[in-house]
Motif scaffolding. Structure first.
Motif, PDB file in Angstrom:
ATOM      1  N   LEU A  84       0.717  -1.387  -0.161  1.00 19.81           N
ATOM      2  CA  LEU A  84      -0.116   0.202  -0.221  1.00 19.81           C
ATOM      3  C   LEU A  84       0.949   1.063   0.111  1.00 19.81           C
ATOM      4  O   LEU A  84       1.965   1.559   1.153  1.00 19.81           O
ATOM      5  CB  LEU A  84      -0.415  -0.187   1.425  1.00 19.81           C
ATOM      6  N   PHE A  85       0.684   2.688  -0.447  1.00 17.36           N
ATOM      7  CA  PHE A  85       1.961   2.867  -1.467  1.00 17.36           C
ATOM      8  C   PHE A  85       1.065   4.212  -1.852  1.00 17.36           C
ATOM      9  O   PHE A  85       0.154   4.325  -2.812  1.00 17.36           O
ATOM     10  CB  PHE A  85       3.115   2.522  -1.883  1.00 17.36           C
ATOM     11  N   VAL A  86       1.748   5.455  -1.854  1.00 16.60           N
ATOM     12  CA  VAL A  86       1.010   6.900  -2.243  1.00 16.60           C
ATOM     13  C   VAL A  86       2.078   7.116  -3.281  1.00 16.60           C
ATOM     14  O   VAL A  86       3.241   6.544  -3.906  1.00 16.60           O
ATOM     15  CB  VAL A  86       1.451   7.498  -1.453  1.00 16.60           C
ATOM     16  N   ALA A 302      -4.097   9.255  14.385  1.00 19.40           N
ATOM     17  CA  ALA A 302      -3.676  10.017  15.677  1.00 19.40           C
ATOM     18  C   ALA A 302      -2.078   9.094  15.475  1.00 19.40           C
ATOM     19  O   ALA A 302      -0.888   9.944  16.074  1.00 19.40           O
ATOM     20  CB  ALA A 302      -4.570   9.399  16.620  1.00 19.40           C
ATOM     21  N   ASP A 303      -1.946   8.594  14.677  1.00 19.02           N
ATOM     22  CA  ASP A 303      -0.211   7.640  15.097  1.00 19.02           C
ATOM     23  C   ASP A 303       0.671   7.795  13.722  1.00 19.02           C
ATOM     24  O   ASP A 303       1.245   7.059  13.236  1.00 19.02           O
ATOM     25  CB  ASP A 303      -0.138   6.136  14.875  1.00 19.02           C
ATOM     26  N   LYS A 304       0.792   9.258  13.825  1.00 20.21           N
ATOM     27  CA  LYS A 304       1.526   9.468  13.074  1.00 20.21           C
ATOM     28  C   LYS A 304       3.070   8.912  12.829  1.00 20.21           C
ATOM     29  O   LYS A 304       3.603   8.889  11.555  1.00 20.21           O
ATOM     30  CB  LYS A 304       1.832  11.019  12.858  1.00 20.21           C
ATOM     31  N   LYS A 305       3.499   8.153  13.606  1.00 15.76           N
ATOM     32  CA  LYS A 305       4.917   7.525  13.317  1.00 15.76           C
ATOM     33  C   LYS A 305       4.105   6.098  12.324  1.00 15.76           C
ATOM     34  O   LYS A 305       5.375   5.587  11.221  1.00 15.76           O
ATOM     35  CB  LYS A 305       5.295   6.898  14.631  1.00 15.76           C
ATOM     36  N   PHE A 306       2.905   5.472  12.743  1.00 14.25           N
ATOM     37  CA  PHE A 306       2.765   3.833  12.463  1.00 14.25           C
ATOM     38  C   PHE A 306       3.051   4.664  10.517  1.00 14.25           C
ATOM     39  O   PHE A 306       2.741   3.659  10.326  1.00 14.25           O
ATOM     40  CB  PHE A 306       1.516   3.694  13.572  1.00 14.25           C
ATOM     41  N   LEU A 307       1.848   5.699  10.521  1.00 18.35           N
ATOM     42  CA  LEU A 307       1.096   6.164   9.196  1.00 18.35           C
ATOM     43  C   LEU A 307       2.606   5.852   8.380  1.00 18.35           C
ATOM     44  O   LEU A 307       2.803   5.604   6.969  1.00 18.35           O
ATOM     45  CB  LEU A 307       0.624   7.104   9.218  1.00 18.35           C
ATOM     46  N   ALA A 308       3.505   6.828   9.335  1.00 10.36           N
ATOM     47  CA  ALA A 308       4.608   7.417   8.164  1.00 10.36           C
ATOM     48  C   ALA A 308       5.268   6.127   7.523  1.00 10.36           C
ATOM     49  O   ALA A 308       6.227   6.378   6.500  1.00 10.36           O
ATOM     50  CB  ALA A 308       5.670   8.102   9.258  1.00 10.36           C
ATOM     51  N   ASN A 309       5.997   5.249   8.477  1.00  8.92           N
ATOM     52  CA  ASN A 309       6.411   3.511   8.388  1.00  8.92           C
ATOM     53  C   ASN A 309       5.964   3.053   7.898  1.00  8.92           C
ATOM     54  O   ASN A 309       6.561   2.521   6.610  1.00  8.92           O
ATOM     55  CB  ASN A 309       6.314   3.598   9.896  1.00  8.92           C
TER      56      ASN A 309
END
Ligand code: TRP
Length: 338
Positions: A84-86, A302-309
């Motif tokens: 899943l990617f941008v 809310a979990d920006k770190k998880f999302l970024a990873n």
């Protein structure tokens, strides 16, 4: 799936980060994206590059990319399994699109119905990207040698063009690209607008009660269903051929899709009841279906770190596969290795 060495078929699909997905997008496509992970190696992309063929507000676009990506996770796309990617995180898409544009005829692109529609709708901005949009879409698909592409009817022509481009390229340079096939998502019938039930539910509908967003709150969902347009026949029955019943037909299809009951079961469940009760029941069923997605979405966003990873990992895996394809393409067309 960082390597394609098993014999599972590959699925690719993309979603534009414009507006929040609605009930029709969910039942018609996204729910299936989740289900297909069982059987296939899936690659899903938030296609931001496609989105700017229509003018976007930059800060809104940025938000929508994160929202769309998070929603896919919240709906059950499993980032450990699925890629899943941008799209904009992987430069291979724009690069292959350029090469493929030299293997696409002006005439072919001129025949695209979506181009004609969109140039009418955005007559002040008929840009070259709007014209070459399907070439970028072909690049998306061909980079991963996708076997199947789940698409709605409106994208079938683009998929055919992807096959034609791939066939032409293969004809000149040998078998490089897998020819993708449309994956026809089996019939959840089309979800129609709640205000004008003869028209498809649409993200861009101006009427605020016409469409249900995946992120609408429970009372908003119920209110929209209560206001949905029906008829004065006062009979909960399904008749596809009676245009007057379009509203009730639509509500029955929605109820059936959401509860996994057949239309007949739904009809008998509500026999003798009034439209008011029925509308409430459909609204509640939809709200119940979206509740876990909304809870999960709130947690993820809310979990920006998880999302970024997740985004980073998805982009790296996408780049690895597509990098091989692009290198091969560059070699075949005669570019120097670097
Ligand atoms: N054009 C598609 C749409 O508007 C989105 C899309 C972009 C897509 N690239 C894709 C869909 C590749 C399938 C495969 O819905």
């Amino acid at each position: 799936m960082s390597d394609i060495q098993n014999n599972k078929k590959i699925i690719f699909s993309g979603i534009q980060p414009t507006n929040t997905p609605h009930l029709g997008n969910y039942l018609g496509a996204l729910k299936n994206w989740v289900a297909m992970q069982e059987e296939y190696d899936c690659i899903y992309s938030v296609v931001d590059l496609h989105a700017i063929t229509v003018r976007q507000d930059p800060s809104k676009l940025k938000k929508q990319i994160v929202e769309t990506y998070s929603l896919l996770l919240a709906m059950g796309i499993n980032p450990e399994k699925t890629i899943l990617f941008v799209q904009g995180h992987n430069p291979r898409h724009a690069e292959l699109a350029w090469v493929l544009s030299c293997y696409t005829q002006f005439g072919e692109l001129s025949r695209m119905v979506q181009f004609k529609d969109k140039s009418e709708k955005h007559s002040e901005n008929i840009n070259a990207g709007l014209f070459t949009y399907p070439v970028l879409q072909a690049a998306d698909i061909l980079l991963y040698n996708a076997d199947y592409v789940p698409v709605g009817a409106d994208q079938k022509q683009h998929l055919e063009l992807s096959r034609d481009i791939a066939t032409r390229f293969n004809g000149v340079h040998g078998d490089i690209f897998t020819l993708p096939e449309a994956y026809i998502i089996q019939a959840t019938s089309k979800i129609m607008s709640l205000s004008e039930p003869t028209k498809k539910m649409s993200k861009s509908d101006e009427k605020p009660h016409a469409s249900i967003s995946v992120l609408d709150e429970r009372d908003v969902i119920i209110k929209k269903f209560k206001r949905s347009v029906t008829d004065s026949l006062a009979e909960i029955s399904y008749d596809e051929n009676n245009i007057e019943k379009a509203g009730i037909n639509n509500l029955l299809s929605i109820y059936s899709a959401v509860t996994n009951k057949t239309i007949d079961e739904a009809v008998s469940e509500f026999s003798g009841k009034g439209y008011g009760d029925f509308k409430l029941a459909v609204g509640e069923a939809v709200a119940d279906m979206f509740k876990p997605v909304q809870d999960e979405y709130a947690r993820i966003i809310a979990d920006k770190k998880f999302l970024a990873n997740c985004m980073q990992d998805g982009a790296e895996r996408a780049m690895k596969i597509s990098g091989r394809t692009l290198r091969n393409v560059y070699k075949k067309v005669g570019f120097l290795e670097f």
